[in-house]
Design a protein around this motif. Structure first.
Motif, PDB file in Angstrom:
ATOM      1  N   UNK A 124      35.774 -43.620  -2.174  1.00 32.61           N
ATOM      2  CA  UNK A 124      36.718 -44.529  -1.972  1.00 32.61           C
ATOM      3  C   UNK A 124      37.626 -44.868  -0.604  1.00 32.61           C
ATOM      4  N   UNK A 125      37.461 -45.929  -0.072  1.00 32.98           N
ATOM      5  CA  UNK A 125      38.169 -46.225   1.246  1.00 32.98           C
ATOM      6  C   UNK A 125      39.351 -46.618   0.822  1.00 32.98           C
ATOM      7  N   UNK A 126      39.378 -47.580   0.240  1.00 30.00           N
ATOM      8  CA  UNK A 126      40.572 -48.466  -0.308  1.00 30.00           C
ATOM      9  C   UNK A 126      41.289 -49.467   0.863  1.00 30.00           C
ATOM     10  N   UNK A 127      41.355 -48.894   2.256  1.00 28.45           N
ATOM     11  CA  UNK A 127      41.730 -49.767   3.069  1.00 28.45           C
ATOM     12  C   UNK A 127      40.983 -49.378   4.502  1.00 28.45           C
ATOM     13  N   UNK A 136      26.036 -44.876  -0.448  1.00 27.87           N
ATOM     14  CA  UNK A 136      27.344 -44.748  -0.506  1.00 27.87           C
ATOM     15  C   UNK A 136      28.131 -45.882  -0.992  1.00 27.87           C
ATOM     16  N   UNK A 137      28.787 -45.845  -1.926  1.00 27.65           N
ATOM     17  CA  UNK A 137      29.813 -46.867  -2.842  1.00 27.65           C
ATOM     18  C   UNK A 137      31.056 -46.591  -2.594  1.00 27.65           C
ATOM     19  N   UNK A 138      32.027 -47.551  -2.806  1.00 28.93           N
ATOM     20  CA  UNK A 138      33.207 -47.295  -2.466  1.00 28.93           C
ATOM     21  C   UNK A 138      34.158 -48.324  -3.316  1.00 28.93           C
ATOM     22  N   UNK A 139      35.582 -48.086  -3.340  1.00 28.42           N
ATOM     23  CA  UNK A 139      36.581 -48.799  -3.942  1.00 28.42           C
ATOM     24  C   UNK A 139      37.741 -49.408  -2.677  1.00 28.42           C
ATOM     25  N   UNK A 166      31.509 -60.196   2.768  1.00 27.92           N
ATOM     26  CA  UNK A 166      30.943 -59.198   3.420  1.00 27.92           C
ATOM     27  C   UNK A 166      30.215 -58.060   2.859  1.00 27.92           C
ATOM     28  N   UNK A 167      31.161 -57.502   1.859  1.00 23.25           N
ATOM     29  CA  UNK A 167      30.473 -56.527   0.803  1.00 23.25           C
ATOM     30  C   UNK A 167      29.127 -56.867   0.330  1.00 23.25           C
ATOM     31  N   UNK A 176      26.184 -49.674  -0.640  1.00 22.28           N
ATOM     32  CA  UNK A 176      25.295 -50.210  -1.496  1.00 22.28           C
ATOM     33  C   UNK A 176      26.025 -51.008  -2.368  1.00 22.28           C
ATOM     34  N   UNK A 177      27.369 -50.685  -2.553  1.00 22.84           N
ATOM     35  CA  UNK A 177      28.160 -51.713  -3.531  1.00 22.84           C
ATOM     36  C   UNK A 177      29.686 -51.207  -3.228  1.00 22.84           C
TER      37      UNK A 177
END
Ligand code: SF4
Length: 474
Positions: free
Chosen positions: A290-293, A327-330, A393-394, A356-357
């Motif tokens: 998770x990146x968040x920002x 790699x996926x993230x929030x 962009x995602x 990837x998502x």
């Protein structure tokens, strides 16, 4: 078996007598339904609730037109709460037609005092309410709801107890979630989880390994190790071990074919974990990070404890060490004080990491969190503009990223017959990408090799080339 587990089995036998009396009264076996809101940890807890209900004599069904309905709730965003109140209204009218019906609520939403107050005043038809810390007491509370009048409410502030060996009714015979720890000590400023799930406490590694061996003996080939932040696993144990060490132990279990885990916080994802993933034959090629920002200024206000540069360096290192990783993230858009420049920073990270998502959310104010009291709540139109830009962009980068395997062969765990077209099967690659291909239902639960013929955005269409075996496949 620990004393508390024995105690709960005593209450299961006692509850069974009440359910037998109800069976007499109804002239049929009473039915029950467990409805899960929120995350995979909740889904795993729900399997325990269903396991206890089956053990005391209920027939487990998928419909809420049942004699016992329990909502295992989530409160991570405000709309989750609103959905529960809406659904409770439907249950109220069902109960009018079935006075023997019992309604119960548990999970994260119940840990909010304002929610309990509202239930006591406006939802008196609810029979039982309990929280996240005493879910193991369900059988005992069930007895109370048969033996006492009125709404039973039992909410704990916190607990250090972990009760093992309770009955479980698993949704999938071939895969299972495993809660390896509970709670979170990170206190990200927007997040309500630490307030409703309490302080971190890890299960003993031997209990986790014993559970997985048992599951493998029952036919499970894939496990998902679950925790709010698995990187913190083992820290509170008398004999601390790291999450990476636990993975090494799990890897040794014969018959287990795939290991997944979530969630790994970027602030303390260790070099040791990257090496264990790299060397592993069983750990799936997917990491949720998770990146968040993407803005260091906002990350600081979120109390995430890493900067944009640190996150990028970590992602680069992971890609270097494990080139075939997905790699996926929030991502949260609209955090208080966020500007369009901050949104551009987030977009820059998305372009550079190539997910990837990504699960992209609009910031949801949660009462009781530091962020809820922050000034500069972002105007809705600006949030919407930022959200749409990030989403675009995602989708563009993810579509390109997912398509990199077109024409290759992949090992796919067949999860179900396709819900849209029953001639097709649906399964997941090691990197978590969905694949649809023709095949017989008997293959559900098996790992097969599929030729990935066409990428259609976030999934593949393909056809089976053999049942596993071929070495040169993903
Ligand atoms: S790590 Fe942060 S976002 Fe995740 S559960 Fe803990 S406090 Fe919430």
């Amino acid at each position: 078996m620990c004393q508390e587990t024995e105690r709960q089995y005593y209450y299961m036998d006692r509850a069974r007598q009440h359910v037998q009396a109800l069976t007499q009264q109804l002239g049929r076996i009473p039915t029950c339904c467990v409805t899960t809101f929120g995350c995979q940890m909740n889904a795993r807890d729900s399997e325990k609730l269903a396991g206890i209900l089956r053990r005391v004599g209920y027939e487990v069904t998928e419909t809420e037109d049942a004699d016992f309905v329990i909502f295992n709730t989530c409160t991570v965003r405000d709309n989750a709460n609103q959905r529960v109140y809406g659904r409770l209204g439907e249950l109220k009218s069902r109960k009018k037609h079935n006075p023997a019906m019992k309604i119960a609520l548990c999970g994260c939403m119940m840990q909010e005092p304002a929610v309990i107050e509202k239930l006591r005043s406006s939802y008196r038809f609810v029979d039982l309410v309990f929280g996240t810390h005493n879910i193991f007491k369900f059988a005992e509370l069930l007895c109370r709801s048969f033996e006492e009048q009125g709404m039973i409410v039992d909410i704990w502030e916190d607990t250090d107890q972990i009760v093992e060996d309770l009955p479980v009714e698993r949704k999938y015979p071939f895969k299972s979630g495993i809660n390896i720890m509970f709670g979170c000590n990170n206190f990200c400023s927007y997040c309500i989880v630490p307030y409703v799930r309490g302080r971190e406490r890890s299960r003993e590694p031997m209990e986790i390994l014993r559970e997985i061996r048992q599951l493998v003996a029952e036919g499970v080939v894939e496990v998902m190790l679950l925790g709010q932040n698995v990187n913190s696993y083992g820290k509170n144990l008398e004999n601390p071990i790291s999450f990476a060490q636990l993975l090494r132990e799990v890897e040794q279990i014969e018959g287990l074919e795939r290991i997944r885990f979530m969630t790994s916080h970027p602030k303390d994802l260790s070099e040791e974990l990257i090496q264990v993933m790299k060397e592993s034959k069983k750990i799936c090629r997917h990491l949720h990070l998770p990146l968040q920002s993407g803005s260091t200024r906002i990350l600081e206000r979120m109390n995430r404890r890493y900067t944009k540069e640190q996150y990028l360096a970590l992602a680069e290192k992971i890609r270097r060490e494990i080139p075939d990783i997905a790699i996926t993230t929030d991502i949260i858009v609209g955090f208080p004080g966020e500007t369009m420049e901050d949104v551009e920073e987030t977009i820059d990270v998305i372009r550079r990491v190539k997910y990837d998502n990504a699960f992209t959310f609009i910031y949801s104010k949660r009462t009781g969190t530091p962020a809820a009291a922050m000034e500069n709540q972002v105007p809705q139109d600006q949030v919407k503009e930022g959200f749409d830009r990030v989403l675009k962009v995602v989708q563009d980068t993810a579509r390109e990223q997912v398509a990199r395997y077109q024409g290759q062969r992949a090992q796919v765990l067949v999860e179900e017959v396709n819900t849209q077209d029953e001639r097709l099967l649906t399964g997941r690659m090691s990197n978590n990408t969905l694949v649809h291909f023709p095949g017989p239902p008997e293959l559900v639960g098996r790992i097969v090799t599929v030729l990935l013929e066409e990428c259609q955005g976030f999934y593949y269409m393909g056809h089976m080339v053999s049942e596993k075996s071929l070495a040169k496949s993903l």
